[in-house]
Design a protein around this motif. Structure first.
Motif, PDB file in Angstrom:
ATOM      1  N   ALA A 106     -38.060 -15.045  19.929  1.00 22.35           N
ATOM      2  CA  ALA A 106     -37.319 -14.596  18.741  1.00 22.35           C
ATOM      3  C   ALA A 106     -35.993 -13.964  19.156  1.00 22.35           C
ATOM      4  O   ALA A 106     -34.981 -14.120  18.465  1.00 22.35           O
ATOM      5  CB  ALA A 106     -38.160 -13.613  17.945  1.00 22.35           C
ATOM      6  N   CYS A 107     -36.004 -13.240  20.268  1.00 21.32           N
ATOM      7  CA  CYS A 107     -34.753 -12.654  20.784  1.00 21.32           C
ATOM      8  C   CYS A 107     -33.791 -13.761  21.185  1.00 21.32           C
ATOM      9  O   CYS A 107     -32.582 -13.679  20.939  1.00 21.32           O
ATOM     10  CB  CYS A 107     -35.036 -11.756  21.985  1.00 21.32           C
ATOM     11  N   ALA A 108     -34.325 -14.801  21.826  1.00 16.17           N
ATOM     12  CA  ALA A 108     -33.488 -15.930  22.234  1.00 16.17           C
ATOM     13  C   ALA A 108     -32.884 -16.615  21.007  1.00 16.17           C
ATOM     14  O   ALA A 108     -31.695 -16.972  20.999  1.00 16.17           O
ATOM     15  CB  ALA A 108     -34.307 -16.919  23.049  1.00 16.17           C
ATOM     16  N   LYS A 168     -26.802 -11.320  30.086  1.00 17.34           N
ATOM     17  CA  LYS A 168     -27.877 -11.304  29.092  1.00 17.34           C
ATOM     18  C   LYS A 168     -27.749 -12.514  28.156  1.00 17.34           C
ATOM     19  O   LYS A 168     -28.745 -13.172  27.837  1.00 17.34           O
ATOM     20  CB  LYS A 168     -27.843  -9.999  28.292  1.00 17.34           C
ATOM     21  N   SER A 169     -26.542 -12.804  27.734  1.00 16.22           N
ATOM     22  CA  SER A 169     -26.316 -13.970  26.864  1.00 16.22           C
ATOM     23  C   SER A 169     -26.708 -15.259  27.574  1.00 16.22           C
ATOM     24  O   SER A 169     -27.302 -16.160  26.964  1.00 16.22           O
ATOM     25  CB  SER A 169     -24.841 -14.032  26.441  1.00 16.22           C
ATOM     26  N   ALA A 170     -26.379 -15.355  28.863  1.00 19.54           N
ATOM     27  CA  ALA A 170     -26.716 -16.559  29.625  1.00 19.54           C
ATOM     28  C   ALA A 170     -28.232 -16.707  29.776  1.00 19.54           C
ATOM     29  O   ALA A 170     -28.772 -17.814  29.683  1.00 19.54           O
ATOM     30  CB  ALA A 170     -26.052 -16.508  30.995  1.00 19.54           C
ATOM     31  N   LEU A 171     -28.926 -15.598  30.004  1.00 17.44           N
ATOM     32  CA  LEU A 171     -30.385 -15.643  30.144  1.00 17.44           C
ATOM     33  C   LEU A 171     -31.064 -16.107  28.857  1.00 17.44           C
ATOM     34  O   LEU A 171     -32.117 -16.748  28.888  1.00 17.44           O
ATOM     35  CB  LEU A 171     -30.918 -14.261  30.538  1.00 17.44           C
ATOM     36  N   TYR A 172     -30.448 -15.781  27.711  1.00 16.81           N
ATOM     37  CA  TYR A 172     -31.011 -16.171  26.417  1.00 16.81           C
ATOM     38  C   TYR A 172     -30.510 -17.537  25.947  1.00 16.81           C
ATOM     39  O   TYR A 172     -30.966 -18.034  24.911  1.00 16.81           O
ATOM     40  CB  TYR A 172     -30.637 -15.134  25.351  1.00 16.81           C
ATOM     41  N   SER A 173     -29.593 -18.137  26.649  1.00 19.70           N
ATOM     42  CA  SER A 173     -28.934 -19.351  26.176  1.00 19.70           C
ATOM     43  C   SER A 173     -29.878 -20.550  26.105  1.00 19.70           C
ATOM     44  O   SER A 173     -30.923 -20.594  26.779  1.00 19.70           O
ATOM     45  CB  SER A 173     -27.757 -19.694  27.102  1.00 19.70           C
ATOM     46  N   HIS A 177     -32.847 -20.496  28.790  1.00 19.96           N
ATOM     47  CA  HIS A 177     -34.023 -19.730  28.362  1.00 19.96           C
ATOM     48  C   HIS A 177     -35.273 -20.601  28.309  1.00 19.96           C
ATOM     49  O   HIS A 177     -35.310 -21.604  27.609  1.00 19.96           O
ATOM     50  CB  HIS A 177     -33.791 -19.087  26.990  1.00 19.96           C
ATOM     51  N   PRO A 178     -36.310 -20.207  29.060  1.00 19.13           N
ATOM     52  CA  PRO A 178     -37.532 -21.024  29.111  1.00 19.13           C
ATOM     53  C   PRO A 178     -38.469 -20.722  27.950  1.00 19.13           C
ATOM     54  O   PRO A 178     -38.322 -19.710  27.262  1.00 19.13           O
ATOM     55  CB  PRO A 178     -38.171 -20.589  30.442  1.00 19.13           C
ATOM     56  N   ASP A 179     -39.429 -21.593  27.753  1.00 12.77           N
ATOM     57  CA  ASP A 179     -40.518 -21.313  26.828  1.00 12.77           C
ATOM     58  C   ASP A 179     -41.211 -20.040  27.310  1.00 12.77           C
ATOM     59  O   ASP A 179     -41.369 -19.821  28.518  1.00 12.77           O
ATOM     60  CB  ASP A 179     -41.499 -22.497  26.842  1.00 12.77           C
ATOM     61  N   GLU A 180     -41.622 -19.201  26.372  1.00 13.09           N
ATOM     62  CA  GLU A 180     -42.233 -17.925  26.763  1.00 13.09           C
ATOM     63  C   GLU A 180     -43.489 -18.106  27.601  1.00 13.09           C
ATOM     64  O   GLU A 180     -43.884 -17.209  28.358  1.00 13.09           O
ATOM     65  CB  GLU A 180     -42.572 -17.104  25.516  1.00 13.09           C
TER      66      GLU A 180
END
Length: 310
Positions: A106-108, A168-173, A177-180
């Motif tokens: 959801a954060c992603a 942080k933006s790149a990690l969520y991109s 960003h991987p499946d949880e």
């Protein structure tokens, strides 16, 4: 041969036999003492080895060990354990609190659709942002990607608030960003690959070393220990003071990704405007850019956290 000589010879023989027996008894006692002593040493050695093995086995490893490691806090933080990350124009009077978990889908979704809207207000000086990062997805799904990514974010924050925001933006991109359910960020190699898209972090040897060494692992554990702060147990969550802000839900209907993003941005804007008042057009762009010279250097040394809490 006289009887006298015969008696003397017998007596001498008996003395020799007695002496020999005493000598053999002493040798036997010494042998037994040596056996007991060696056995005792062996038992002690085995016991010592077992004790050492048990002690080593009981020593914490991994993230449990990180809880007991020396605390190193990143630059641009404040608070007793450096868990207050406040970024933005020091002249901004209001503070928006954002609670996130790096593995949280959801954060992603929020960051991918609406993250730029939040950063625009931050850069325009509309408000500061205090970030509280959790790692409860690690506990729910298993793994350590949230904690490991948070430690790497600490290394980015140590360079600058702007590096922290970009990373942080790149990690969520959508690119990374991987499946949880996939604990990809548990790998330092993956975190460093993502950092390659952030100019401040690309080929930065100091950052790379801190990620590999786990320099901020203990700090990450202190940060994630704030789980439940202000009653927040889900992410993303937004708060202004003690008030939890509510964003309208997006209707469950068929739509393109762009349509979803437009609705998400509109809902975020409505929530922010309702809480902070409509953005003043004349103020846009006048705030000092977060992370750049002249402003936005996070919490200044000695500055009190305006949110008034841990």
């Amino acid at each position: 041969m006289s009887n006298r000589n015969t008696q003397e010879n017998k007596q001498a023989a008996r003395e020799r036999i007695r002496a020999q027996r005493e000598k053999e008894k002493k040798k036997e006692r010494l042998r037994r003492q040596l056996i007991v002593a060696v056995s005792a040493v062996g038992v002690l050695a085995v016991a010592g080895g077992i004790g050492f093995a048990v002690m080593k086995a009981n020593q914490p490893t991994g993230w449990e060990a990180a809880k007991e490691a020396k605390l190193v806090t990143p630059a641009h933080t404040q608070g007793d354990k450096g868990t207050e990350i406040l970024i933005g124009d020091k002249n901004a009077k209001q503070t928006l609190e954002v609670f996130e978990d790096v593995r949280c889908p959801a954060c992603a979704a929020f960051e991918q659709s609406t993250g730029e809207e939040l950063l625009k207000d931050l850069h325009d000086g509309r408000f500061k942002v205090r970030y509280t990062m959790y790692s409860f997805i690690d506990d729910m799904q298993g793994g350590e990607g949230s904690k490991n990514a948070l430690s790497a974010l600490g290394a980015a924050l140590n360079i600058s608030p702007e590096a922290f925001l970009k990373y942080k933006s790149a990690l969520y991109s959508t690119k990374y960003h991987p499946d949880e359910r996939e604990d990809l960020y548990a790998k330092d190699s993956e975190l460093l690959k993502v950092a390659g898209d952030v100019p401040e972090l690309k080929s930065n040897k100091a950052f790379e070393k801190q990620v590999k060494d786990g320099t901020y692992d203990r700090w990450a554990m202190e940060m994630t220990a704030l789980f439940g702060r202000k009653g927040v147990r889900g992410t993303p969550t937004f708060m202004h003071g003690d008030k939890k802000l509510t964003m309208a839900e997006i209707p469950q209907q068929k739509m393109t990704q762009e349509q979803y993003n437009q609705l998400a941005r509109a809902n975020f804007r409505k929530m922010i405007d309702a809480e902070f008042g409509p953005a003043k057009g004349g103020d846009a762009g006048k705030g000092q850019d977060a992370g750049k010279d002249g402003g936005g250097q996070g919490i200044a040394k000695g500055e009190k956290d305006p949110t008034g809490g841990n």
